[in-house]
Write a protein that holds these residues in place. Structure first.
Motif, mmCIF file in Angstrom:
data_model
loop_
_atom_site.group_PDB
_atom_site.id
_atom_site.type_symbol
_atom_site.label_atom_id
_atom_site.label_comp_id
_atom_site.label_asym_id
_atom_site.label_seq_id
_atom_site.Cartn_x
_atom_site.Cartn_y
_atom_site.Cartn_z
ATOM 1 N N UNK A 1 -14.348 -3.588 -7.603
ATOM 2 C CA UNK A 1 -15.261 -2.600 -8.167
ATOM 3 C C UNK A 1 -14.466 -1.454 -8.763
ATOM 4 N N UNK A 2 -15.069 -0.775 -9.727
ATOM 5 C CA UNK A 2 -14.418 0.360 -10.376
ATOM 6 C C UNK A 2 -15.193 1.630 -10.109
ATOM 7 N N UNK A 3 -14.557 2.750 -10.072
ATOM 8 C CA UNK A 3 -13.112 2.865 -9.975
ATOM 9 C C UNK A 3 -12.630 2.567 -8.556
ATOM 10 N N UNK A 4 -11.469 1.983 -8.483
ATOM 11 C CA UNK A 4 -10.778 1.791 -7.212
ATOM 12 C C UNK A 4 -9.498 2.609 -7.267
ATOM 13 N N UNK A 5 -9.319 3.460 -6.272
ATOM 14 C CA UNK A 5 -8.131 4.302 -6.169
ATOM 15 C C UNK A 5 -7.242 3.746 -5.070
ATOM 16 N N UNK A 6 -6.005 3.432 -5.414
ATOM 17 C CA UNK A 6 -5.021 2.924 -4.458
ATOM 18 C C UNK A 6 -3.962 4.008 -4.291
ATOM 19 N N UNK A 7 -3.828 4.519 -3.073
ATOM 20 C CA UNK A 7 -2.865 5.571 -2.758
ATOM 21 C C UNK A 7 -1.639 4.918 -2.144
ATOM 22 N N UNK A 8 -0.496 5.148 -2.769
ATOM 23 C CA UNK A 8 0.751 4.502 -2.360
ATOM 24 C C UNK A 8 1.763 5.527 -1.871
ATOM 25 N N UNK A 9 2.534 5.122 -0.911
ATOM 26 C CA UNK A 9 3.688 5.900 -0.460
ATOM 27 C C UNK A 9 4.860 4.949 -0.438
ATOM 28 N N UNK A 10 5.881 5.226 -1.245
ATOM 29 C CA UNK A 10 7.063 4.366 -1.372
ATOM 30 C C UNK A 10 6.663 2.918 -1.651
ATOM 31 N N UNK A 11 5.687 2.747 -2.561
ATOM 32 C CA UNK A 11 5.294 1.414 -3.007
ATOM 33 C C UNK A 11 4.357 0.657 -2.091
ATOM 34 N N UNK A 12 3.968 1.259 -0.983
ATOM 35 C CA UNK A 12 3.077 0.583 -0.029
ATOM 36 C C UNK A 12 1.718 1.273 0.000
ATOM 37 N N UNK A 13 0.669 0.468 0.064
ATOM 38 C CA UNK A 13 -0.677 1.026 0.099
ATOM 39 C C UNK A 13 -0.905 1.763 1.410
ATOM 40 N N UNK A 14 -1.327 3.020 1.294
ATOM 41 C CA UNK A 14 -1.627 3.855 2.442
ATOM 42 C C UNK A 14 -3.137 3.938 2.643
ATOM 43 N N UNK A 15 -3.851 4.020 1.518
ATOM 44 C CA UNK A 15 -5.302 4.165 1.579
ATOM 45 C C UNK A 15 -5.907 3.662 0.284
ATOM 46 N N UNK A 16 -7.194 3.347 0.348
ATOM 47 C CA UNK A 16 -7.945 2.862 -0.805
ATOM 48 C C UNK A 16 -9.333 3.475 -0.760
ATOM 49 N N UNK A 17 -9.784 3.960 -1.906
ATOM 50 C CA UNK A 17 -11.148 4.456 -2.037
ATOM 51 C C UNK A 17 -11.811 3.737 -3.205
#
Length: 109
Positions: free
Chosen positions: A72-88
């Motif tokens: 689904x859009x929008x999907x926000x992917x929060x990354x720290x050093x290339x790894x997913x930390x959180x998704x909204x």
């Protein structure tokens, strides 16, 4: 945010190698949900101008979105050093976005 979603997406290997915090925002320029979320995203990113924020135009056959299982859009992917930390997905308020940004980019002011 006036910056459009771009079809020029990084590869998954490039994303996995990002140092520090980064935000991937998946959507399309014609998506009403994506357009409606822009003021909330912009508000949440205030004070984090140095955070890497990539707006990726998503759709069928787009490899980066498929690698993150975006549905689904929008999907926000929060990354720290290339790894997913959180998704909204389809965030309805700025506060959850702001909180996630703080987790990946705590030192910006």
């Amino acid at each position: 945010m006036t910056k459009p979603y771009t079809p020029d997406e990084p590869t998954r290997d490039e994303v996995d190698a990002f140092p520090g915090g980064a935000l991937l925002e998946f959507g399309t320029n014609w998506c009403g949900w994506c357009q409606g979320a822009q003021p909330r995203i912009s508000e949440a990113l205030r004070g984090h101008e140095s955070l890497r924020h990539i707006k990726v135009e998503d759709g069928p056959g787009r490899p980066l979105g498929r690698s993150f299982r975006v549905k689904l859009w929008p999907t926000l992917i929060f990354l720290r050093d290339g790894r997913e930390v959180e998704r909204l997905v389809r965030p309805g308020a700025a506060e959850p976005i702001r909180e996630a940004v703080e987790r990946i980019d705590p030192v910006s002011t």
